[in-house]
Design a protein around this motif. Structure first.
Motif, PDB file in Angstrom:
ATOM      1  N   PHE A 355       0.982  -1.327  -0.117  1.00 43.15           N
ATOM      2  CA  PHE A 355      -0.356   0.120   0.280  1.00 43.15           C
ATOM      3  C   PHE A 355       0.981   1.836   0.652  1.00 43.15           C
ATOM      4  N   LEU A 356       1.684   1.352  -0.324  1.00 39.61           N
ATOM      5  CA  LEU A 356       2.798   2.604  -0.365  1.00 39.61           C
ATOM      6  C   LEU A 356       2.423   3.100  -1.491  1.00 39.61           C
ATOM      7  N   ASP A 357       2.209   4.961  -1.373  1.00 37.11           N
ATOM      8  CA  ASP A 357       1.764   5.577  -2.060  1.00 37.11           C
ATOM      9  C   ASP A 357       3.149   5.780  -3.307  1.00 37.11           C
ATOM     10  N   LYS A 358       1.810   5.365  -4.453  1.00 36.57           N
ATOM     11  CA  LYS A 358       2.638   5.750  -5.541  1.00 36.57           C
ATOM     12  C   LYS A 358       3.588   6.549  -6.645  1.00 36.57           C
ATOM     13  N   ARG A 359       3.017   7.734  -6.114  1.00 40.48           N
ATOM     14  CA  ARG A 359       3.022   8.719  -6.405  1.00 40.48           C
ATOM     15  C   ARG A 359       5.035   9.741  -5.203  1.00 40.48           C
ATOM     16  N   ASP A 360       5.549   8.888  -4.887  1.00 42.53           N
ATOM     17  CA  ASP A 360       7.230   8.835  -4.279  1.00 42.53           C
ATOM     18  C   ASP A 360       7.145   9.250  -3.092  1.00 42.53           C
ATOM     19  N   LYS A 361       6.041   9.169  -2.130  1.00 41.44           N
ATOM     20  CA  LYS A 361       5.772  10.368  -0.930  1.00 41.44           C
ATOM     21  C   LYS A 361       6.035   8.978   0.001  1.00 41.44           C
ATOM     22  N   HIS A 362       6.100   7.820  -0.439  1.00 42.18           N
ATOM     23  CA  HIS A 362       6.705   6.887   0.732  1.00 42.18           C
ATOM     24  C   HIS A 362       8.212   7.146   0.996  1.00 42.18           C
ATOM     25  N   PHE A 363       8.990   8.012   0.035  1.00 35.56           N
ATOM     26  CA  PHE A 363      10.439   8.107  -0.077  1.00 35.56           C
ATOM     27  C   PHE A 363      10.920   9.443   1.044  1.00 35.56           C
ATOM     28  N   LYS A 364       8.979   9.891   1.377  1.00 34.56           N
ATOM     29  CA  LYS A 364       9.492  11.163   2.430  1.00 34.56           C
ATOM     30  C   LYS A 364       8.919  10.971   4.359  1.00 34.56           C
ATOM     31  N   THR A 365       8.976   9.736   4.074  1.00 36.68           N
ATOM     32  CA  THR A 365       8.546   8.436   5.185  1.00 36.68           C
ATOM     33  C   THR A 365       9.033   9.491   6.497  1.00 36.68           C
ATOM     34  N   SER A 366       8.400   9.661   7.377  1.00 32.47           N
ATOM     35  CA  SER A 366       9.227  10.446   8.109  1.00 32.47           C
ATOM     36  C   SER A 366       7.760  10.592  10.052  1.00 32.47           C
ATOM     37  N   LYS A 367       8.012  11.256  10.354  1.00 29.18           N
ATOM     38  CA  LYS A 367       6.726  11.122  11.562  1.00 29.18           C
ATOM     39  C   LYS A 367       5.702  11.952  11.396  1.00 29.18           C
ATOM     40  N   GLU A 368       6.155  12.051  10.696  1.00 31.08           N
ATOM     41  CA  GLU A 368       4.667  13.429   9.706  1.00 31.08           C
ATOM     42  C   GLU A 368       3.673  12.711   8.792  1.00 31.08           C
ATOM     43  N   VAL A 369       4.946  11.967   7.948  1.00 33.46           N
ATOM     44  CA  VAL A 369       4.622  11.386   6.367  1.00 33.46           C
ATOM     45  C   VAL A 369       4.311  10.018   6.493  1.00 33.46           C
ATOM     46  N   SER A 370       3.030   9.037   6.846  1.00 32.90           N
ATOM     47  CA  SER A 370       3.300   7.967   7.356  1.00 32.90           C
ATOM     48  C   SER A 370       3.856   7.044   5.383  1.00 32.90           C
ATOM     49  N   GLY A 371       3.179   8.068   4.254  1.00 29.70           N
ATOM     50  CA  GLY A 371       3.822   7.025   3.201  1.00 29.70           C
ATOM     51  C   GLY A 371       3.275   5.593   2.554  1.00 29.70           C
ATOM     52  N   VAL A 372       1.740   5.749   3.095  1.00 31.84           N
ATOM     53  CA  VAL A 372       0.791   4.889   2.750  1.00 31.84           C
ATOM     54  C   VAL A 372       0.022   5.395   2.443  1.00 31.84           C
ATOM     55  N   ASP A 373      -0.635   5.215   1.001  1.00 28.95           N
ATOM     56  CA  ASP A 373      -1.471   5.427   0.516  1.00 28.95           C
ATOM     57  C   ASP A 373      -3.178   5.088   1.293  1.00 28.95           C
ATOM     58  N   TRP A 458      -1.370  10.245  12.969  1.00 25.84           N
ATOM     59  CA  TRP A 458      -2.527  10.188  12.851  1.00 25.84           C
ATOM     60  C   TRP A 458      -3.497  11.116  12.795  1.00 25.84           C
ATOM     61  N   SER A 459      -2.184  12.065  13.224  1.00 23.13           N
ATOM     62  CA  SER A 459      -2.359  13.748  13.114  1.00 23.13           C
ATOM     63  C   SER A 459      -2.596  14.223  12.162  1.00 23.13           C
ATOM     64  N   ASN A 460      -1.863  12.876  10.860  1.00 23.39           N
ATOM     65  CA  ASN A 460      -2.051  13.724   9.603  1.00 23.39           C
ATOM     66  C   ASN A 460      -2.361  13.230   8.555  1.00 23.39           C
ATOM     67  N   LEU A 461      -2.948  12.435   9.254  1.00 29.17           N
ATOM     68  CA  LEU A 461      -4.669  11.504   8.363  1.00 29.17           C
ATOM     69  C   LEU A 461      -5.154  12.448   8.054  1.00 29.17           C
ATOM     70  N   GLU A 462      -5.593  12.138   6.445  1.00 29.47           N
ATOM     71  CA  GLU A 462      -6.650  12.950   6.190  1.00 29.47           C
ATOM     72  C   GLU A 462      -8.136  13.063   7.160  1.00 29.47           C
ATOM     73  N   THR A 463      -8.937  13.808   7.090  1.00 34.17           N
ATOM     74  CA  THR A 463      -9.569  13.481   7.658  1.00 34.17           C
ATOM     75  C   THR A 463     -10.857  12.618   8.160  1.00 34.17           C
ATOM     76  N   SER A 464     -11.230  12.820   6.829  1.00 27.37           N
ATOM     77  CA  SER A 464     -11.877  11.781   6.276  1.00 27.37           C
ATOM     78  C   SER A 464     -11.720   9.462   6.925  1.00 27.37           C
ATOM     79  N   PHE A 465     -10.818   9.469   7.183  1.00 21.19           N
ATOM     80  CA  PHE A 465      -9.995   8.093   7.612  1.00 21.19           C
ATOM     81  C   PHE A 465      -9.807   8.629   9.111  1.00 21.19           C
ATOM     82  N   PHE A 466      -9.112   9.493   9.098  1.00 13.99           N
ATOM     83  CA  PHE A 466      -9.273  10.109  10.583  1.00 13.99           C
ATOM     84  C   PHE A 466     -10.314   9.427  10.819  1.00 13.99           C
ATOM     85  N   LYS A 467     -11.686  10.478  11.002  1.00  7.51           N
ATOM     86  CA  LYS A 467     -13.128   9.767  11.522  1.00  7.51           C
ATOM     87  C   LYS A 467     -13.184   8.313  11.536  1.00  7.51           C
ATOM     88  N   GLU A 468     -13.420   7.311  10.833  1.00  2.52           N
ATOM     89  CA  GLU A 468     -13.574   6.509  10.479  1.00  2.52           C
ATOM     90  C   GLU A 468     -12.543   5.772  11.394  1.00  2.52           C
TER      91      GLU A 468
END
Length: 936
Positions: A355-373, A458-468
Motif C-alpha cells: 500500500f505504498l503511495d505510488k507518487r513517491d510520497k513514501h520516500f518522504k516517510t517520517s514522523k509526519e508522513v506515513s507513506g501509505v496510500d 494519526w494527526s496527519n491522516l486525512e479527516t475522512s480516514f481519521f473520522k473512520e
C-alpha cells in the motif's frame, strides 16, 4: 522461496554473484572468494569457506533456514546475510565489529540470527562489506552497522555499531541501491545521484582525494549523469550510466582487472571500456536497451545484461493487484491462496511494504508522513470483503500476528501497520472486535516515543480516514461496555467492581484519538467519541452505591457526553456522602456550618480549622446566625456567593485585577492579609463543587486547565491580557531577525522590576530562531513560575474541599461552568422545567406570570434568578437540570412548608387570580428588593 525453476534469485553482496545457466542456483562470494553462499532452486542454502576452522566446517548446508523463503544473500569477509521473502533478515558468522547487528554479546555464531531491530521494516536490499552491513528499505531509508573505522557506516563518526542504525544524512534521499567495498560504501538515488563514504585511501570514493568521508557525500564528477547501476570492489567503485552507455571507475586497479592502462589509484570516476563478463563480452548495441548488472570483485569486474534494471534483486512479498484479483476470482480459498495470504499478513514488514503511495510520497516517510496510500487500503478491503472466505483468512492471519507486534519500533516505517490494520478489520462481528482489541493492546505496549510517533501520524491522516478510525474504536468500545453490562445483568454481578485491563485498550486508543483531535482543531465532532452504554453502568453504580468501575472509566472522559459526566460525578459524590440513589436517602449527618454575615470570612476560617477530613464528605448545611431558613442548597449558594464577592474586592488585595474583568493570583502571595488565603479560596471552590454550588470567582479558563494538569498556552494569556497576548503573537510571525528583545520580562506596578526568563536572559537576544522559546517561557512565567506558591496553596485547598476525584472527567471549559455557572440562559427551558403545587400549567395566573416574565429585560430576568437562587448564574449542572416550584399560598402554608430565609426562594408562592399588571408590579418589587411576593 518459491520452489522450482520458474523464478530466479540473485544474490546481493560485495563480491562475485553469479547464476548458473540452468537457473538452478545463485552464488554469492566475498571479495577474496574465501566465503561463498549458494542458494539452490529448491530453497536450500549452503555455505563454503576456502579453509575449515575450529568454529566452522569447510562446507555445510544451512539447515536453520530450511523453512525460510530466501530472496537475497550477501557475503562479507567473514559474515553472511540472508533476506527472506517474509521480510526477515538473518545474519551469521564473525561478529568482531558488530557486523551481525544482534548486539555485542555474540562473537561468533554459525547459526543464522534474526536481526530483531529491523523487524517490521520492509527491506528492499541488503549488502555486506568487509566487516560492515547495510540495508535499504522500500522507502529509501538506509541502515548500517558493524565496523566503522573509516566512517563506512555514514554516521558522522568512527564508532562501531552492533545494531542497525539509521543513516540520518540520507533521509529522504530516495536511495534505491547500495553497495559495499571492504571499508567504503556507495549508494544510488532514484534520480541517479551517487553518494560515497568511508575509506578513501585508494580514491575509491571518487572525490578527487584520498581522504576518508564520515558522512555521505555526493560524487560531484557524476552530477547530472543519471547513474543506472553501481558496484563496489574491495577498494574501487564502478558505475554505469545507461543514457551514455558508459562505465566509470575510481579507486585501486592493482590487480589489473580493467582493460587498458590505468593508474593504481584513480581519484575521480573516469570512463572505461566495457568490462569483461566472465570471458563473454556484453554487446554494446544491446546495452542501451537492457538493464545492466555490474559486479566489481578483487579479481574481476564485469557487466551482465538483464531485461530489467536491477531485476537481479528479488524483494519481500507485498500485495499486487493481479494476485488479489486472482484470489477473488478463485471459486475456493485453496491452499495456495492461503499460503500467499499467510506469507504477507503474518509479517509486519510485508504489510508495511504494501500500500505504498505510488507518487513517491513514501520516500518522504517520517514522523509526519506515513507513506501509505490509505485509499489503496480501503480499495483492498472492499475487494476482499466481498468474498468472506478470503476476508476471514486475512482476519485470522492478522489476529495471530497482533500479539507479536514490536513494542520498540526503530523507524516510522514500522508504524504503517498500525494505520493499515484497523481499516482491514471493519466487519461488525466478534472476530473483528477481538482483533481491534488485540491491536489496541499492541499499541498501548509501545514505548512513549513510539506512541508519540503514531499520534503524529494519526494527526496527519486525512479527516475522512481519521473520522473512520475514531468510529472503529468507538464501536469496539461500545461492544466491550455492552458485553460488560450484559454479563453483570445475567450472571456476574461481581463484574460491576472490575474492568479487565484487556478491555480498556480500545478506550485508551479512543481517548488518545480525542487528544489528537483536540490538538488538530477538532476536525471530528466530539459526539463521535461518546459511548452511550456508559449510562447503564452509571445507573448500576448508583444503585449499588459503588464507584469502582466509574473510577476506571473516568480516565477516558471523551466517552461521556456532558450529561453522563455529570451523572458520573454526582454518583461518586452520593457514594462518598452515603446517600442511596434509590430511594434517595441520607444515611449520614450533615455538616452544620453556622456563620455570621458580618464576620463571614472569620467564621468560615473557624469552621474549616476545626473540620475533620470526614466532614468534607458530608452534605453541607449552612445557616446564617439569627436568620430562619432550611438549607436545601440555596443558603449554601449564598455563602459561596458572598465569600467570593468579598474576597474579590480590590480593597482586599487578594487578587490581581485585569481590564478583562478577570482576576489572577498575585506574584507575591505575601501581599495577602493572611498567608492561608489561597488555601481558603481553594477549599471554598472544592466545597462548592462537591456540594453542587457555584462560586463566582471570575477566574480565567487557564485556572481550570492547571487544575487538570494541562499546559497553559498563548491563547490563555490573550484571554487574560489581550494586548500582551496579541503582541507575543506578532513576535511569532515577525519576519525580521532583530526583535530588540531579550529573555527578560518587566513587572511590577511601575514596570521597573526585571525578571530573567532563563539564566543570563538579559544577555540573550530574542531572534527568529529562539522566539518561540521566548514566548513559551513568557507564558510559563505568567501562569506557572510567578504564581507557584499561591496556586499550590489553592490546589491543596481544592483537593481538601472536594473529596471526590471524578471532577477530572470534565474538560476545562466544563469545569469552569460547573464552578462559575452559566452566563447564558434559555428562559423558555426554565419555564419548561418548573413544577407546580396547587396550580396547573395552563391556569390563567401561570400564563399571566410567564407572559410578564418573558417581557422583562434580560437584566431583570437575571435579577429574578438571583432572587430565586442567590446567584444570577444557573448552576453548572445546566439549565435543563435547574428546577424551582410555583405554589399557591392558599393551598399550602408557606411558613410551614418552607421556613423563609433571606435567600434562595426555590419555592415561589404566587397569589391566585393575579392580573398581569399586579404580577408585574409584585415581580419587579420582589427582585429589586430581594423579597418574596404574594406573602403577608
Amino acid at each position: 522461496m518459491a520452489r522450482g525453476r520458474r523464478r530466479r534469485r540473485r544474490g546481493s553482496g560485495t563480491g562475485e554473484c553469479t547464476q548458473s545457466q540452468s537457473n538452478e542456483k545463485v552464488r554469492c562470494s566475498n571479495h577474496s572468494a574465501t566465503h561463498t553462499l549458494i542458494l539452490f532452486h529448491d530453497g536450500k542454502l549452503s555455505e563454503h569457506w576456502a579453509e575449515a576452522s575450529e568454529n566452522r566446517p569447510k562446507t555445510r548446508l544451512i539447515q536453520e533456514l530450511g523453512n525460510q523463503n530466501i530472496v537475497q544473500i550477501a557475503c562479507g569477509d567473514q559474515h553472511a546475510m540472508a533476506l527472506s521473502r517474509g521480510g526477515e533478515l538473518f545474519t551469521w558468522g564473525w561478529n568482531t565489529h558488530g557486523q551481525l547487528g544482534v548486539g555485542s554479546q555474540t562473537r561468533f555464531t554459525h547459526k543464522p540470527q534474526l536481526v530483531e531491530r529491523l523487524k517490521g521494516i520492509p527491506l528492499a536490499q541488503i549488502a555486506a562489506g568487509g566487516a560492515h552491513s547495510t540495508t535499504i528499505s522500500l522507502s529509501g531509508a538506509v541502515y548500517s552497522w558493524g565496523k566503522n573505522s573509516f566512517g563506512q557506516l555514514g554516521l558522522g563518526d568512527t564508532k562501531d555499531r552492533d545494531c542497525p542504525t539509521y543513516v540520518g544524512a540520507l533521509e529522504h534521499w530516495k536511495t534505491v541501491f547500495i553497495s559495499c567495498g571492504a571499508d567504503h560504501t556507495a549508494v544510488l538515488s532514484k534520480e541517479g545521484l551517487v553518494c560515497t563514504f568511508g575509506a578513501g585511501g585508494s580514491g575509491q570514493l571518487g572525490h578527487n582525494s584520498t581522504r576518508n568521508e564520515l558522512l555521505p557525500r555526493v560524487v560531484s564528477e557524476l552530477w547530472g549523469a543519471r547513474v543506472s547501476n553501481i558496484a563496489c570492489g574491495r577498494q574501487s567503485t564502478l558505475v554505469y550510466v545507461l543514457s551514455l552507455d558508459k562505465f566509470y571507475f575510481c579507486g585501486s586497479d592493482d590487480d589489473g582487472q580493467l582493460e587498458g592502462d590505468r593508474k593504481p589509484n584513480q581519484l575521480i570516476p573516469v570512463p572505461i571500456n566495457s568490462p569483461l563478463n566472465s570471458g563473454k563480452s556484453c554487446q554494446k548495441k544491446n546495452a542501451s536497451k537492457k538493464g545492466i548488472k555490474i559486479i566489481a570483485g578483487v579479481n574481476q569486474s564485469f557487466a551482465r545484461c538483464k531485461e530489467n534494471k536491477n531485476s537481479y534483486l528479488d524483494g519481500i512479498a507485498t500485495l499486487e493487484d493481479k494476485e488479489v484479483d486472482a484470489w477473488i476470482s478463485n471459486s475456493k480459498c485453496c491452499e495456495s491462496i492461503k499460503k500467499s495470504i499467510r506469507l504477507i499478513f503474518s509479517s509486519e514488514a510485508c504489510i508495511n511494504g504494501s500500500f505504498l503511495d505510488k507518487r513517491d510520497k513514501h520516500f518522504k516517510t517520517s514522523k509526519e508522513v506515513s507513506g501509505v496510500d490509505m485509499s489503496e487500503v480501503k480499495r483492498f478491503y472492499k475487494k476482499i470483503s466481498k468474498k468472506q472466505t478470503i476476508y476471514q483468512e486475512v482476519q485470522n492471519v492478522i489476529r495471530n500476528l497482533l500479539p507479536s507486534l514490536s513494542s520498540s519500533p526503530v523507524s516510522p516505517e514500522n508504524f504503517r501497520v498500525y494505520l493499515i490494520l484497523p481499516f482491514l478489520l471493519q466487519e461488525k462481528d466478534g472476530n473483528s472486535f477481538l482483533s481491534l482489541i488485540l491491536l489496541a493492546q499492541a499499541i498501548m505496549k509501545l514505548q512513549p516515543e513510539g506512541l508519540q510517533t503514531l499520534e503524529c501520524l494519526w494527526s496527519n491522516l486525512e479527516t475522512s480516514f481519521f473520522k473512520e478510525l475514531v468510529f472503529l474504536y468507538q464501536r469496539v468500545s461500545q461492544y466491550i461496555l455492552c458485553k460488560f453490562v450484559m454479563e453483570f445483568i445475567t450472571m456476574k454481578p461481581g463484574r460491576l467492581f472490575r474492568l479487565d485491563p484487556a478491555e480498556t485498550g480500545p478506550l485508551e486508543i479512543l481517548h488518545i484519538l480525542y487528544q489528537v483531535n483536540s490538538r488538530t482543531g477538532f476536525r471530528v465532532h466530539e459526539s463521535n467519541f461518546y459511548v452511550p452504554q456508559v449510562r447503564e453502568i452509571i445507573n448500576f453504580c448508583a444503585c449499588y452505591n459503588t464507584v469502582t468501575v466509574l473510577y476506571k472509566l473516568s480516565k477516558y472522559p471523551c466517552i461521556f457526553d456532558r450529561e453522563n459526566k455529570i451523572h458520573v460525578y454526582t454518583t461518586e459524590c452520593r457514594a462518598l456522602t452515603n446517600i442511596s440513589a434509590i430511594p434517595l436517602i441520607h444515611t449520614s449527618e450533615p455538616w452544620k456550618f453556622c456563620v455570621r454575615r458580618q464576620c463571614l470570612l472569620q467564621d468560615i476560617r473557624k469552621n474549616l480549622k476545626s473540620a475533620s477530613k470526614q466532614d468534607f464528605r458530608k452534605i453541607l448545611e449552612v445557616s446564617f446566625e439569627g436568620e430562619m431558613g432550611v438549607d436545601e442548597g440555596g443558603v449554601s449558594q449564598e455563602l459561596f456567593r458572598i465569600a467570593a464577592s468579598t474576597l474579590c474586592q480590590p480593597s482586599t488585595g487578594t487578587f490581581c485585577h485585569f481590564p478583562s474583568g478577570l482576576v489572577w493570583f498575585p506574584r507575591q502571595a505575601s501581599n495577602c492579609e493572611d498567608e492561608d488565603t489561597f488555601l481558603l479560596i481553594g477549599t471554598l471552590c472544592g466545597m462548592a463543587l462537591f456540594n453542587h454550588c457555584t462560586v463566582p470567582f471570575p477566574f480565567p479558563r487557564v485556572l481550570y486547565k492547571k487544575l487538570l494538569d494541562l499546559a497553559p498556552t498563548l491563547e490563555d494569556l490573550e484571554d487574560l491580557l489581550p494586548t500582551v497576548g496579541r503582541s507575543l503573537g506578532r513576535i511569532l510571525n515577525e519576519e525580521s531577525d532583530s526583535l530588540d528583545l531579550d529573555f527578560t520580562i518587566m513587572e511590577g506596578e511601575d514596570s521597573t522590576d526585571v525578571v530573567e526568563l532563563k539564566e543570563n536572559g538579559a544577555n540573550i537576544p530574542v531572534t527568529k530562531d529562539n522566539r518561540k522559546e521566548y514566548v513559551d517561557l513568557y507564558v510559563n512565567y505568567m501562569f506557572n513560575k510567578s504564581v507557584q506558591k499561591p496556586f499550590e496553596d489553592f490546589m491543596q485547598g481544592f483537593l481538601r474541599g472536594c473529596p471526590a476525584r471524578n471532577w477530572k472527567i470534565f474538560f476545562p471549559e466544563e469545569l469552569q461552568v460547573l464552578l462559575q455557572g452559566h452566563t447564558t440562559f434559555d428562559w423558555h427551558l426554565l419555564e419548561k422545567n418548573v413544577m407546580y403545587r396547587g396550580y396547573e400549567k395552563l391556569d390563567r395566573t401561570i400564563r399571566n406570570f410567564w407572559t410578564v416574565f418573558h417581557r422583562l429585560p434580560e437584566e431583570k430576568k437575571k435579577m429574578f434568578l438571583a432572587f430565586l437562587t442567590g446567584s444570577d448564574r444557573i448552576t453548572g449542572y445546566g439549565p435543563e437540570c435547574f428546577r424551582f416550584c410555583i405554589a399557591d399560598p392558599r393551598a399550602e402554608n408557606p411558613d410551614e412548608l418552607s421556613p423563609r430565609a433571606n435567600t434562595c426562594h426555590l419555592i415561589l408562592f404566587l397569589p391566585r387570580y393575579s392580573s398581569k399588571k399586579i404580577l408585574k408590579e409584585k415581580l419587579l418589587y420582589a427582585i429589586e428588593h430581594n423579597e418574596g411576593f404574594g406573602l403577608a
